[in-house]
Design a protein around this motif. Structure first.
Motif, PDB file in Angstrom:
ATOM      1  N   GLU A 109       0.829  -1.213   0.000  1.00 14.30           N
ATOM      2  CA  GLU A 109       0.000   0.000   0.000  1.00 14.30           C
ATOM      3  C   GLU A 109       0.863   1.264   0.000  1.00 14.30           C
ATOM      4  OE1 GLU A 109      -2.453  -3.327   1.664  1.00 14.30           O
ATOM      5  OE2 GLU A 109      -0.401  -2.589   1.973  1.00 14.30           O
ATOM      6  N   ARG A 110       2.003   1.191   0.702  1.00 12.93           N
ATOM      7  CA  ARG A 110       2.866   2.372   0.745  1.00 12.93           C
ATOM      8  C   ARG A 110       3.685   2.537  -0.531  1.00 12.93           C
ATOM      9  NH1 ARG A 110       4.709   4.052   6.893  1.00 12.93           N
ATOM     10  NH2 ARG A 110       2.578   3.910   7.747  1.00 12.93           N
ATOM     11  N   GLN A 111       3.787   1.503  -1.315  1.00  9.41           N
ATOM     12  CA  GLN A 111       4.554   1.605  -2.559  1.00  9.41           C
ATOM     13  C   GLN A 111       3.891   2.541  -3.567  1.00  9.41           C
ATOM     14  OE1 GLN A 111       7.664   0.269  -3.062  1.00  9.41           O
ATOM     15  NE2 GLN A 111       7.417  -0.145  -0.859  1.00  9.41           N
ATOM     16  N   ARG A 112       2.601   2.793  -3.399  1.00  6.37           N
ATOM     17  CA  ARG A 112       1.911   3.682  -4.344  1.00  6.37           C
ATOM     18  C   ARG A 112       2.315   5.143  -4.173  1.00  6.37           C
ATOM     19  NH1 ARG A 112      -3.706   0.847  -2.620  1.00  6.37           N
ATOM     20  NH2 ARG A 112      -3.848  -0.806  -4.211  1.00  6.37           N
ATOM     21  N   TYR A 113       2.915   5.464  -3.049  1.00  4.06           N
ATOM     22  CA  TYR A 113       3.365   6.820  -2.772  1.00  4.06           C
ATOM     23  C   TYR A 113       4.876   6.778  -2.490  1.00  4.06           C
ATOM     24  CZ  TYR A 113      -1.595   7.916  -2.569  1.00  4.06           C
ATOM     25  OH  TYR A 113      -2.918   8.076  -2.902  1.00  4.06           O
ATOM     26  N   ILE A 114       5.439   7.885  -2.050  1.00  6.29           N
ATOM     27  CA  ILE A 114       6.881   7.951  -1.822  1.00  6.29           C
ATOM     28  C   ILE A 114       7.116   8.120  -0.323  1.00  6.29           C
ATOM     29  CG2 ILE A 114       9.007   9.200  -2.361  1.00  6.29           C
ATOM     30  CD1 ILE A 114       7.725   9.967  -5.040  1.00  6.29           C
ATOM     31  N   PHE A 115       7.304   6.991   0.330  1.00  7.25           N
ATOM     32  CA  PHE A 115       7.590   6.942   1.760  1.00  7.25           C
ATOM     33  C   PHE A 115       9.076   6.654   1.960  1.00  7.25           C
ATOM     34  CE2 PHE A 115       3.039   6.307   1.910  1.00  7.25           C
ATOM     35  CZ  PHE A 115       2.648   6.863   3.112  1.00  7.25           C
ATOM     36  N   ARG A 116       9.673   7.290   2.941  1.00  8.90           N
ATOM     37  CA  ARG A 116      11.073   7.052   3.265  1.00  8.90           C
ATOM     38  C   ARG A 116      11.283   7.205   4.769  1.00  8.90           C
ATOM     39  NH1 ARG A 116      10.771   5.765  -1.277  1.00  8.90           N
ATOM     40  NH2 ARG A 116      12.203   6.175  -3.024  1.00  8.90           N
ATOM     41  N   ASP A 117      12.347   6.535   5.264  1.00 12.12           N
ATOM     42  CA  ASP A 117      12.781   6.760   6.636  1.00 12.12           C
ATOM     43  C   ASP A 117      13.506   8.094   6.701  1.00 12.12           C
ATOM     44  OD1 ASP A 117      11.785   4.296   7.503  1.00 12.12           O
ATOM     45  OD2 ASP A 117      13.645   3.262   6.968  1.00 12.12           O
ATOM     46  N   GLY A 118      13.476   8.708   7.870  1.00  9.93           N
ATOM     47  CA  GLY A 118      14.132   9.994   8.036  1.00  9.93           C
ATOM     48  C   GLY A 118      15.626   9.863   8.261  1.00  9.93           C
ATOM     49  N   ARG A 119      16.296  11.016   8.297  1.00  9.66           N
ATOM     50  CA  ARG A 119      17.729  11.050   8.551  1.00  9.66           C
ATOM     51  C   ARG A 119      17.999  11.341  10.029  1.00  9.66           C
ATOM     52  NH1 ARG A 119      20.083  14.460   3.394  1.00  9.66           N
ATOM     53  NH2 ARG A 119      18.736  16.109   4.237  1.00  9.66           N
ATOM     54  N   GLY A 120      19.245  11.135  10.413  1.00  8.73           N
ATOM     55  CA  GLY A 120      19.622  11.354  11.801  1.00  8.73           C
ATOM     56  C   GLY A 120      19.508  10.068  12.603  1.00  8.73           C
ATOM     57  N   PRO A 121      20.062  10.060  13.779  1.00 11.08           N
ATOM     58  CA  PRO A 121      20.090   8.824  14.583  1.00 11.08           C
ATOM     59  C   PRO A 121      18.712   8.276  14.914  1.00 11.08           C
ATOM     60  CG  PRO A 121      20.846  10.739  15.855  1.00 11.08           C
ATOM     61  CD  PRO A 121      20.769  11.165  14.436  1.00 11.08           C
ATOM     62  N   ASP A 122      17.706   9.148  15.052  1.00 11.22           N
ATOM     63  CA  ASP A 122      16.354   8.676  15.369  1.00 11.22           C
ATOM     64  C   ASP A 122      15.370   8.922  14.223  1.00 11.22           C
ATOM     65  OD1 ASP A 122      16.312  11.396  15.524  1.00 11.22           O
ATOM     66  OD2 ASP A 122      15.397  11.519  17.520  1.00 11.22           O
ATOM     67  N   GLY A 123      15.920   9.251  13.033  1.00 10.16           N
ATOM     68  CA  GLY A 123      15.048   9.454  11.865  1.00 10.16           C
ATOM     69  C   GLY A 123      14.176  10.674  11.967  1.00 10.16           C
TER      70      GLY A 123
ATOM     71  N   GLU B 260      14.882  13.774  11.150  1.00  6.40           N
ATOM     72  CA  GLU B 260      15.088  14.767  10.104  1.00  6.40           C
ATOM     73  C   GLU B 260      14.492  14.270   8.792  1.00  6.40           C
ATOM     74  OE1 GLU B 260      16.462  17.810  10.426  1.00  6.40           O
ATOM     75  OE2 GLU B 260      16.502  17.391  12.592  1.00  6.40           O
ATOM     76  N   PRO B 261      13.952  15.178   7.942  1.00  9.37           N
ATOM     77  CA  PRO B 261      13.384  14.742   6.665  1.00  9.37           C
ATOM     78  C   PRO B 261      14.405  13.967   5.841  1.00  9.37           C
ATOM     79  CG  PRO B 261      12.827  17.036   7.095  1.00  9.37           C
ATOM     80  CD  PRO B 261      13.822  16.637   8.141  1.00  9.37           C
ATOM     81  N   PRO B 262      13.937  13.097   4.956  1.00  9.88           N
ATOM     82  CA  PRO B 262      14.845  12.270   4.149  1.00  9.88           C
ATOM     83  C   PRO B 262      15.800  13.066   3.268  1.00  9.88           C
ATOM     84  CG  PRO B 262      12.641  11.349   4.124  1.00  9.88           C
ATOM     85  CD  PRO B 262      12.538  12.683   4.785  1.00  9.88           C
ATOM     86  N   ASN B 263      15.424  14.267   2.849  1.00  7.25           N
ATOM     87  CA  ASN B 263      16.330  15.125   2.087  1.00  7.25           C
ATOM     88  C   ASN B 263      15.912  16.581   2.286  1.00  7.25           C
ATOM     89  OD1 ASN B 263      14.174  15.644   0.293  1.00  7.25           O
ATOM     90  ND2 ASN B 263      14.810  14.027  -1.116  1.00  7.25           N
ATOM     91  N   ASP B 264      16.528  17.485   1.504  1.00  7.45           N
ATOM     92  CA  ASP B 264      16.283  18.919   1.719  1.00  7.45           C
ATOM     93  C   ASP B 264      15.223  19.496   0.795  1.00  7.45           C
ATOM     94  OD1 ASP B 264      17.547  19.010  -0.735  1.00  7.45           O
ATOM     95  OD2 ASP B 264      19.188  20.330  -0.100  1.00  7.45           O
ATOM     96  N   TRP B 265      14.399  18.670   0.189  1.00  8.00           N
ATOM     97  CA  TRP B 265      13.414  19.169  -0.762  1.00  8.00           C
ATOM     98  C   TRP B 265      12.374  20.039  -0.059  1.00  8.00           C
ATOM     99  CZ3 TRP B 265      12.011  14.370  -4.291  1.00  8.00           C
ATOM    100  CH2 TRP B 265      13.181  13.934  -4.930  1.00  8.00           C
ATOM    101  N   GLU B 266      11.927  21.074  -0.790  1.00  4.77           N
ATOM    102  CA  GLU B 266      10.940  22.005  -0.262  1.00  4.77           C
ATOM    103  C   GLU B 266       9.636  21.921  -1.032  1.00  4.77           C
ATOM    104  OE1 GLU B 266      13.825  25.575   1.399  1.00  4.77           O
ATOM    105  OE2 GLU B 266      12.615  25.900  -0.391  1.00  4.77           O
ATOM    106  N   SER B 267       8.564  22.217  -0.335  1.00  5.56           N
ATOM    107  CA  SER B 267       7.250  22.293  -0.963  1.00  5.56           C
ATOM    108  C   SER B 267       7.139  23.569  -1.794  1.00  5.56           C
ATOM    109  CB  SER B 267       6.157  22.276   0.105  1.00  5.56           C
ATOM    110  OG  SER B 267       4.920  22.701  -0.428  1.00  5.56           O
TER     111      SER B 267
ATOM    112  N   TRP C 259       8.238  17.187   3.132  1.00 11.53           N
ATOM    113  CA  TRP C 259       8.048  15.899   3.807  1.00 11.53           C
ATOM    114  C   TRP C 259       7.224  16.085   5.077  1.00 11.53           C
ATOM    115  CZ3 TRP C 259       9.861  11.464   1.557  1.00 11.53           C
ATOM    116  CH2 TRP C 259      10.837  11.611   0.548  1.00 11.53           C
ATOM    117  N   THR C 260       6.362  15.110   5.345  1.00 15.04           N
ATOM    118  CA  THR C 260       5.607  15.084   6.596  1.00 15.04           C
ATOM    119  C   THR C 260       5.792  13.714   7.238  1.00 15.04           C
ATOM    120  OG1 THR C 260       3.954  16.736   5.967  1.00 15.04           O
ATOM    121  CG2 THR C 260       3.274  15.082   7.590  1.00 15.04           C
TER     122      THR C 260
END
Length: 539
Positions: free
Chosen positions: A137-151, A153-160, A167-168
């Motif tokens: 179900e999540r493959q239909r969208y773009i889900f990623r783990d976050g950055r940093g030791p506890d995840g 931080e957003p996966p990258n620096d992209w802006e809306s 990223w939310t």
């Protein structure tokens, strides 16, 4: 059955396949065009009632902004069901009736398709957030783990595009991508299921008889492999958002080469239907050469040329934009498009200075645009000379970008003034979702229909001549030597002259005026005015 319009009524299956090459297309912002039931919101039945107005205006086609089922977070560009009409606009029966009436009037119908993202209320996204990380179900969208030791931080620096991070984070720790609002999650177009779904959506509406599609964010479907950082953002001290760096900069979430594979498939679908079905891309690219790749015999039919909209009021600016656009059109064998305003940009009366100055320039720009080879896209209300409504109360603004950046597109979306002496000026039986300014009493359709000098009558006259003059239906453009501050070109026997300078211009050497955006003083075209002229008859 509606009466036939002036030049023809048609059966969409039998009409010429190349109609879109020099058409005039009128954009209907459905929510703000005409309200039939008194709820203050425009709808499909209201559009149907006003089709005679569009027939009499003289356009060839109408383009409808999204009317699909939606929470309306972003004016309908957040879709929950691409095969259903939102109840605020009516139902499928209303759409079918409107389409049949439009075709009987000789008007073709183009509809928006929104492939980059869905609404967060879409059944697919609801299933995705209810499923665990890594699920189908999540493959239909773009889900990623976050950055940093506890995840965290957003996966990258992209802006809306609407400001802030793209990223939310969900409560389970994963992040999802939204290049626009958080309630508009981006689809994963690497997944065959997503591609198949939209191919079926196209066929659904083509089977109902629509004549074409405007492809929203056509450049956004494919993201760069690995989702790399852009490397700069509003957080890095560069004082500008990523979305303002589209020119000359290739962003990893826009204009990736893989989008062209999608549109080659779409073109085959469109070509499999009779009657000249077409698609026009809303696309942004880092160069004119990359933008031109969206059109051609095996991809989309047109791409919007927003450079014309951004041209400054000068000979050099317009000349450069026109030359570049025509060269690109020749390169790809497709017509260019001309746009002065749309539902995302400030109305050009205001951009050109506002008030009497802005209106004079807007009228001149209309004659310039309608004399150019290719396709002209009009935005509802420009034929009335409407300006941007800049003083809407903040609490009434609904543009999601306003909440995040303070910038708002609501001022160009105020419902049309049709008649009467007070708001909502005949928009519907009751109020309107955004208030019209009292000054619009002079801009209503009813007020202008009886005034030969009105902007509405100027558009009607220009569109009649555009259809009647063979030179304006496919003829080449040839620049004419002109005085400083004057733009002049010929198309066949017709010459278009635009006075962008500081002094009136004697136009006798160009021919006899057949239409002008402002009254001539004898043989002199005023400043900030345009005229169409034909050769003086011999003898």
């Amino acid at each position: 059955m509606p009466k036939e319009r002036g030049h023809f009524a048609f059966n969409a299956d039998e009409a010429g396949a190349g109609w879109w090459r020099d058409a005039v297309v009128y954009q209907v912002y459905v929510r703000s065009f005409a309200d039939s039931d008194g709820d203050g919101i425009g709808d499909l039945a209201g559009l149907s009632e006003r089709l005679p107005y569009l027939r009499d205006l003289g356009v060839d086609a109408v383009w409808l902004t999204p009317f699909y089922r939606s929470p309306m977070v972003d004016g309908g560009y957040d879709v929950t069901d691409y095969r259903e009409v939102d109840p605020m606009f009516g139902d499928l029966a209303d759409f079918d009736a409107m389409l049949a009436d439009a075709h009987a009037y000789g008007l073709r119908v183009i509809i928006d398709v929104v492939p980059n993202h869905t609404s967060s209320a879409h059944r697919w996204f609801q299933a995705a957030i209810a499923a665990p990380a890594g699920s189908p179900e999540r493959q239909r969208y773009i889900f990623r783990d976050g950055r940093g030791p506890d995840g965290a931080e957003p996966p990258n620096d992209w802006e809306s595009i609407f400001g802030g991070d793209a990223w939310t984070r969900l409560p389970d720790g994963q992040w999802y991508l939204h290049i626009f609002d958080p309630e508009q999650p981006d689809l994963n177009w690497e997944l065959p299921e997503v591609r198949a779904e939209f191919e079926d959506i196209l066929r659904f509406w083509l089977d109902r008889g629509v004549d074409g599609f405007r492809v929203d964010v056509a450049h956004g479907n494919i993201k760069a492999p690995g989702l790399p950082d852009v490397g700069y953002s509003s957080k890095t001290g560069r004082n500008q958002r990523q979305s303002r760096l589209l020119e000359g900069t290739r962003l990893p979430y826009f204009d990736q080469d893989g989008v062209h594979e999608i549109y080659r498939v779409w073109r085959r679908i469109l070509d499999s239907y009779p009657g000249g079905r077409m698609a026009v891309a809303e696309a942004w690219a880092s160069s004119p050469e990359r933008l031109a790749r969206y059109v051609g015999k095996d991809e989309l039919h047109q791409v919007f040329n927003f450079d014309f909209l951004h041209a400054t009021w000068s000979v050099d600016s317009f000349r450069k934009v026109i030359d570049t656009a025509l060269a690109e059109a020749t390169l790809v064998g497709a017509p260019t498009t001309w746009v002065l305003s749309n539902h995302d940009k400030q109305r050009h009366v205001t951009r050109y200075g506002g008030g009497a100055l802005g209106l004079r320039r807007a009228r001149a720009a209309a004659l310039l645009m309608l004399a150019l080879p290719g396709v002209a896209y009009l935005y509802q209300g420009e034929e009335l000379g409407l300006d941007e409504v800049l003083d809407l109360p903040d609490e009434l603004r609904q543009d999601p970008a306003f909440r995040r950046t303070g910038e708002s597109r609501d001022g160009c979306r105020v419902p049309l003034p049709w008649s009467g002496d007070a708001a909502p000026f005949g928009f519907g039986p009751a109020g309107a979702w955004l208030p019209a300014p009292t000054a619009w009493v002079a801009h209503t359709v009813a007020a202008q229909e009886q005034d030969p000098g009105s902007t509405l009558e100027l558009y009607r006259a220009a569109l009649r001549l555009r259809r009647a003059e063979p030179s304006l239906r496919g003829g080449e453009l040839t620049w004419t030597e002109a005085e400083p501050g004057v733009l002049a070109f010929r198309r066949g026997e017709l010459t278009c002259v635009v006075n962008l300078g500081g002094e009136p211009v004697d136009v006798r050497r160009y021919g006899t005026p057949i239409l002008a955006s402002a009254a001539l003083d004898g043989d002199f075209l005023p400043v900030d005015a345009a005229a169409w002229l034909k050769p003086v008859p011999l003898g």
